[in-house]
Design a protein around this motif. Structure first.
Motif, PDB file in Angstrom:
ATOM      1  N   ALA A 100       0.796  -1.200  -0.046  1.00 22.72           N
ATOM      2  CA  ALA A 100      -0.124   0.187   0.067  1.00 22.72           C
ATOM      3  C   ALA A 100       0.946   1.418  -0.120  1.00 22.72           C
ATOM      4  CB  ALA A 100      -1.048  -0.084   1.133  1.00 22.72           C
ATOM      5  N   ASP A 101       1.881   1.200   0.592  1.00 22.90           N
ATOM      6  CA  ASP A 101       2.853   2.550   0.795  1.00 22.90           C
ATOM      7  C   ASP A 101       3.495   2.825  -0.586  1.00 22.90           C
ATOM      8  OD1 ASP A 101       4.266   0.072   0.813  1.00 22.90           O
ATOM      9  OD2 ASP A 101       6.034   1.224   2.159  1.00 22.90           O
ATOM     10  N   VAL A 102       3.728   1.750  -1.354  1.00 25.18           N
ATOM     11  CA  VAL A 102       4.295   1.961  -2.681  1.00 25.18           C
ATOM     12  C   VAL A 102       3.158   2.388  -3.788  1.00 25.18           C
ATOM     13  CG1 VAL A 102       5.767   0.776  -4.713  1.00 25.18           C
ATOM     14  CG2 VAL A 102       6.244   0.336  -2.275  1.00 25.18           C
ATOM     15  N   VAL A 103       1.943   1.593  -3.605  1.00 23.94           N
ATOM     16  CA  VAL A 103       0.827   2.091  -4.381  1.00 23.94           C
ATOM     17  C   VAL A 103       0.406   3.671  -3.852  1.00 23.94           C
ATOM     18  CG1 VAL A 103      -1.623   1.880  -4.504  1.00 23.94           C
ATOM     19  CG2 VAL A 103      -0.094  -0.011  -4.686  1.00 23.94           C
TER      20      VAL A 103
ATOM     21  N   TRP B  95      -7.803  -9.442  -6.729  1.00 25.65           N
ATOM     22  CA  TRP B  95      -7.706 -10.816  -6.646  1.00 25.65           C
ATOM     23  C   TRP B  95      -7.009 -11.602  -5.555  1.00 25.65           C
ATOM     24  CZ3 TRP B  95     -10.851 -12.970  -9.986  1.00 25.65           C
ATOM     25  CH2 TRP B  95     -10.886 -12.625 -11.426  1.00 25.65           C
ATOM     26  N   ARG B  96      -5.981 -10.817  -4.962  1.00 30.08           N
ATOM     27  CA  ARG B  96      -5.306 -11.205  -3.651  1.00 30.08           C
ATOM     28  C   ARG B  96      -5.532 -10.657  -2.406  1.00 30.08           C
ATOM     29  NH1 ARG B  96       0.733 -11.800  -5.747  1.00 30.08           N
ATOM     30  NH2 ARG B  96       0.789 -13.503  -4.173  1.00 30.08           N
ATOM     31  N   SER B  97      -6.895 -10.193  -2.377  1.00 33.86           N
ATOM     32  CA  SER B  97      -7.571  -9.539  -1.193  1.00 33.86           C
ATOM     33  C   SER B  97      -6.549  -8.412  -0.476  1.00 33.86           C
ATOM     34  CB  SER B  97      -7.783 -10.617  -0.227  1.00 33.86           C
ATOM     35  OG  SER B  97      -9.154 -11.265  -0.909  1.00 33.86           O
ATOM     36  N   HIS B  98      -5.876  -7.837  -1.173  1.00 38.52           N
ATOM     37  CA  HIS B  98      -5.041  -6.615  -0.473  1.00 38.52           C
ATOM     38  C   HIS B  98      -5.704  -5.595  -0.629  1.00 38.52           C
ATOM     39  CE1 HIS B  98      -1.442  -9.175  -0.751  1.00 38.52           C
ATOM     40  NE2 HIS B  98      -1.534  -9.215  -1.831  1.00 38.52           N
ATOM     41  N   TRP B  99      -6.670  -5.590   0.595  1.00 38.33           N
ATOM     42  CA  TRP B  99      -7.735  -4.489   0.634  1.00 38.33           C
ATOM     43  C   TRP B  99      -7.191  -3.025   0.945  1.00 38.33           C
ATOM     44  CZ3 TRP B  99     -10.914  -5.903  -2.865  1.00 38.33           C
ATOM     45  CH2 TRP B  99     -11.381  -7.216  -2.930  1.00 38.33           C
ATOM     46  N   ASP B 100      -6.258  -2.859   1.649  1.00 35.24           N
ATOM     47  CA  ASP B 100      -5.541  -1.748   1.865  1.00 35.24           C
ATOM     48  C   ASP B 100      -5.076  -0.864   0.547  1.00 35.24           C
ATOM     49  OD1 ASP B 100      -5.748  -2.003   4.499  1.00 35.24           O
ATOM     50  OD2 ASP B 100      -3.824  -2.589   4.973  1.00 35.24           O
ATOM     51  N   ALA B 101      -4.346  -1.751  -0.207  1.00 36.33           N
ATOM     52  CA  ALA B 101      -3.877  -1.366  -1.754  1.00 36.33           C
ATOM     53  C   ALA B 101      -5.024  -0.885  -2.608  1.00 36.33           C
ATOM     54  CB  ALA B 101      -3.309  -2.302  -2.313  1.00 36.33           C
ATOM     55  N   ALA B 102      -6.236  -1.667  -2.449  1.00 35.49           N
ATOM     56  CA  ALA B 102      -7.336  -1.580  -3.326  1.00 35.49           C
ATOM     57  C   ALA B 102      -8.082  -0.321  -2.922  1.00 35.49           C
ATOM     58  CB  ALA B 102      -8.426  -2.714  -3.197  1.00 35.49           C
ATOM     59  N   ASP B 103      -8.097   0.057  -1.724  1.00 32.17           N
ATOM     60  CA  ASP B 103      -8.974   1.318  -0.991  1.00 32.17           C
ATOM     61  C   ASP B 103      -8.287   2.434  -1.332  1.00 32.17           C
ATOM     62  OD1 ASP B 103     -10.853  -0.453   0.096  1.00 32.17           O
ATOM     63  OD2 ASP B 103     -10.107  -0.581   2.027  1.00 32.17           O
TER      64      ASP B 103
END
Length: 196
Positions: free
Chosen positions: A132-135, A161-169
């Motif tokens: 998420a920090d890189v995103v 797809w990989r349930s990385h919801w912090d990055a998705a949010d």
């Protein structure tokens, strides 16, 4: 529904497993002094290892900002690619190495580079691995949040797809659009739209 094989993992795994010369080993191990010695002795900073990984990519994936800086200072091409067409910025984003990502971008690495086998941008790589920090940093640097890799998936979909919801949010907050159910399936579309 998801097409398997879009991950960069297979391309990047060779960095740690392949035969390598002394410069590659020193870059992987974070041995700045040894890297400097080898370069001063004439080691080829562009030579790939057996898997096609140049020392700059190995150092970037390993999170060794000091070695990345040294290699660039000594003339390494910031746009050098592995055999899959990925750059050091892709590797650093994939590895979640924010300091290296910031360094590479400050030195001119292209945040929207997708000239590789998968047509993935560094933002895809970071999102897919949930960094998420890189995103957040790449989005702030005007990375294209709607870029599509070769199967038509965006960074938001890769994160989902990989349930990385912090990055998705973070991507949703930046204005990313949930891809249609016909492309991503009911589950991911539902998970994505309920976060909008």
């Amino acid at each position: 529904m998801r097409v398997v094989g879009t991950s960069m993992l297979g391309l990047l795994l060779g960095v740690s497993m392949a035969w390598a010369g002394p410069l590659h080993d020193a870059a992987r191990n974070g041995d700045r002094e040894r890297v400097g010695q080898l370069i001063d002795q004439g080691a080829n900073i562009a030579e790939p290892n057996e898997s096609g990984e140049p020392p700059l990519m190995i150092a970037a994936l390993g999170g060794h900002a000091d070695i990345v800086a040294l290699l660039l200072e000594k003339g390494a091409d910031i746009e050098i690619r592995n055999k899959g067409g990925l750059t050091a910025l892709h590797a650093a984003a994939y590895g979640g190495n924010l300091e290296v990502v910031e360094l590479l971008v400050s030195k001119g690495a292209l945040v929207n580079d997708d000239k590789n086998f998968y047509h993935m941008s560094p933002l895809h790589a970071a999102a897919e691995e949930g960094h998420a920090d890189v995103v957040a940093f790449l989005v702030a640097q005007k990375a294209n949040i709607e870029a599509k890799e070769r199967n038509g998936y965006t960074p938001l979909t890769q994160a989902g797809w990989r349930s990385h919801w912090d990055a998705a949010d973070l991507l949703l907050k930046a204005g990313a659009v949930c891809q249609p159910t016909e492309l991503v399936g009911d589950w991911l579309y539902g998970e994505c739209t309920k976060r909008k």
